[in-house]
Design a protein around this motif. Sequence first.
Motif, mmCIF file in Angstrom:
data_model
loop_
_atom_site.group_PDB
_atom_site.id
_atom_site.type_symbol
_atom_site.label_atom_id
_atom_site.label_comp_id
_atom_site.label_asym_id
_atom_site.label_seq_id
_atom_site.Cartn_x
_atom_site.Cartn_y
_atom_site.Cartn_z
ATOM 1 N N GLN A 233 35.022 27.888 -55.754
ATOM 2 C CA GLN A 233 34.018 27.688 -54.989
ATOM 3 C C GLN A 233 32.564 28.022 -55.544
ATOM 4 O O GLN A 233 32.582 29.079 -56.306
ATOM 5 C CB GLN A 233 34.073 28.878 -53.723
ATOM 6 C CG GLN A 233 35.065 28.320 -52.934
ATOM 7 C CD GLN A 233 34.988 29.302 -51.546
ATOM 8 O OE1 GLN A 233 35.844 28.948 -50.532
ATOM 9 N NE2 GLN A 233 34.237 30.163 -51.480
ATOM 10 N N TYR A 234 31.679 27.168 -55.365
ATOM 11 C CA TYR A 234 30.423 27.518 -56.122
ATOM 12 C C TYR A 234 29.448 27.537 -54.746
ATOM 13 O O TYR A 234 29.467 27.055 -54.066
ATOM 14 C CB TYR A 234 29.926 26.214 -56.725
ATOM 15 C CG TYR A 234 30.676 26.121 -57.970
ATOM 16 C CD1 TYR A 234 30.256 26.909 -59.233
ATOM 17 C CD2 TYR A 234 31.520 24.970 -58.016
ATOM 18 C CE1 TYR A 234 31.150 26.527 -60.180
ATOM 19 C CE2 TYR A 234 32.355 24.942 -59.180
ATOM 20 C CZ TYR A 234 32.152 25.481 -60.356
ATOM 21 O OH TYR A 234 32.985 25.140 -61.306
ATOM 22 N N GLU A 235 28.995 29.012 -54.693
ATOM 23 C CA GLU A 235 27.981 29.296 -53.681
ATOM 24 C C GLU A 235 26.550 29.256 -54.427
ATOM 25 O O GLU A 235 26.413 30.036 -55.049
ATOM 26 C CB GLU A 235 28.178 30.626 -53.050
ATOM 27 C CG GLU A 235 29.515 30.568 -52.197
ATOM 28 C CD GLU A 235 29.765 31.588 -51.179
ATOM 29 O OE1 GLU A 235 28.957 32.682 -51.177
ATOM 30 O OE2 GLU A 235 30.654 31.690 -50.662
ATOM 31 N N ILE A 236 25.946 28.239 -53.607
ATOM 32 C CA ILE A 236 24.353 28.301 -54.325
ATOM 33 C C ILE A 236 23.464 28.562 -53.047
ATOM 34 O O ILE A 236 23.365 27.988 -52.045
ATOM 35 C CB ILE A 236 24.023 26.753 -54.147
ATOM 36 C CG1 ILE A 236 24.984 26.266 -55.439
ATOM 37 C CG2 ILE A 236 22.641 26.569 -54.824
ATOM 38 C CD1 ILE A 236 25.829 25.191 -55.147
ATOM 39 N N THR A 237 22.590 29.516 -53.294
ATOM 40 C CA THR A 237 21.517 30.384 -52.481
ATOM 41 C C THR A 237 20.052 30.043 -53.231
ATOM 42 O O THR A 237 20.103 30.665 -54.389
ATOM 43 C CB THR A 237 21.967 31.616 -52.236
ATOM 44 O OG1 THR A 237 23.240 31.569 -51.732
ATOM 45 C CG2 THR A 237 21.065 32.306 -51.218
ATOM 46 N N PRO A 238 19.077 29.419 -52.390
ATOM 47 C CA PRO A 238 17.863 29.402 -53.124
ATOM 48 C C PRO A 238 17.247 30.869 -53.236
ATOM 49 O O PRO A 238 17.924 31.779 -52.443
ATOM 50 C CB PRO A 238 17.066 28.695 -51.750
ATOM 51 C CG PRO A 238 18.253 27.884 -51.101
ATOM 52 C CD PRO A 238 19.424 28.810 -51.296
ATOM 53 N N PHE A 239 16.318 31.055 -53.984
ATOM 54 C CA PHE A 239 15.536 32.299 -54.101
ATOM 55 C C PHE A 239 15.268 32.703 -52.767
ATOM 56 O O PHE A 239 14.762 31.904 -52.062
ATOM 57 C CB PHE A 239 14.598 32.103 -55.195
ATOM 58 C CG PHE A 239 14.702 32.123 -56.644
ATOM 59 C CD1 PHE A 239 15.990 32.059 -57.239
ATOM 60 C CD2 PHE A 239 13.750 31.562 -57.184
ATOM 61 C CE1 PHE A 239 16.243 32.159 -58.549
ATOM 62 C CE2 PHE A 239 13.923 31.345 -58.837
ATOM 63 C CZ PHE A 239 15.311 31.658 -59.219
ATOM 64 N N ARG A 240 15.141 34.066 -52.564
ATOM 65 C CA ARG A 240 14.831 34.357 -51.125
ATOM 66 C C ARG A 240 13.918 35.740 -51.336
ATOM 67 O O ARG A 240 14.024 36.423 -52.496
ATOM 68 C CB ARG A 240 16.124 34.737 -50.220
ATOM 69 C CG ARG A 240 16.730 33.472 -50.100
ATOM 70 C CD ARG A 240 18.179 33.988 -49.156
ATOM 71 N NE ARG A 240 18.947 34.942 -49.832
ATOM 72 C CZ ARG A 240 20.230 35.263 -49.516
ATOM 73 N NH1 ARG A 240 20.659 35.267 -48.508
ATOM 74 N NH2 ARG A 240 20.766 36.098 -50.284
ATOM 75 N N THR A 241 13.338 36.196 -50.239
ATOM 76 C CA THR A 241 12.651 37.595 -50.147
ATOM 77 C C THR A 241 12.996 37.936 -48.873
ATOM 78 O O THR A 241 13.170 37.265 -47.950
ATOM 79 C CB THR A 241 11.008 37.435 -50.875
ATOM 80 O OG1 THR A 241 10.716 38.567 -50.849
ATOM 81 C CG2 THR A 241 10.477 36.657 -49.662
ATOM 82 N N GLU A 242 12.447 39.156 -48.753
ATOM 83 C CA GLU A 242 12.699 39.789 -47.272
ATOM 84 C C GLU A 242 11.384 40.509 -47.040
ATOM 85 O O GLU A 242 10.474 41.020 -47.757
ATOM 86 C CB GLU A 242 13.732 41.009 -47.411
ATOM 87 C CG GLU A 242 15.076 40.325 -47.898
ATOM 88 C CD GLU A 242 16.130 41.478 -48.097
ATOM 89 O OE1 GLU A 242 15.764 42.521 -48.335
ATOM 90 O OE2 GLU A 242 17.237 41.030 -48.462
ATOM 91 N N THR A 243 11.453 40.897 -45.609
ATOM 92 C CA THR A 243 10.122 41.283 -44.902
ATOM 93 C C THR A 243 10.389 42.735 -44.836
ATOM 94 O O THR A 243 11.644 43.290 -45.511
ATOM 95 C CB THR A 243 9.786 40.692 -43.639
ATOM 96 O OG1 THR A 243 10.745 40.872 -42.675
ATOM 97 C CG2 THR A 243 9.308 39.407 -43.871
#
Length: 140
Positions: free
Chosen positions: A94-104
């Motif tokens: 399984q390859y899980e691809i998540t875009p760059f993120r930031t949090e508030t």
Amino acid sequence: MLSFQNLDQLSHHDKYLKTIFGQKKFFFVGGMIRDLLLDRETNMDDVDITAWWTHEDIKTLIHINNKEKFSFFDTEKYGTMTIIPKDQIDTTIQYEITPFRTETTYSDGRHPDEVVRSDSLLEDSQRRDFTINCMYYTRV
């Protein structure tokens, strides 16, 4: 002592992902990187990657590059997609691809009020815990 040569074990994953994403840059990330560096046993069938692509970018790349060779599905509200190669007989990678993120902010002190996509590796790393998830690796 860190075992950087263990990162060579990612070469077959890198080659496979490049058949999907071409020469677009992505990063292996998380606990698997830590385990390889520390020469620990790790699950090489669960591969997390991140990149600055949008969720739609990921879908477009998947559709362009032989989508019949793998299954893919959205796995969460943060833009993560999971890719599973169809030619795997003995094991399911399984390859899980998540875009760059930031949090508030964190109103409850534990969970972010909002998670949003980012174009910055630095912003993405600032939201991750350093012990595991803030380790990135890319092959050139």
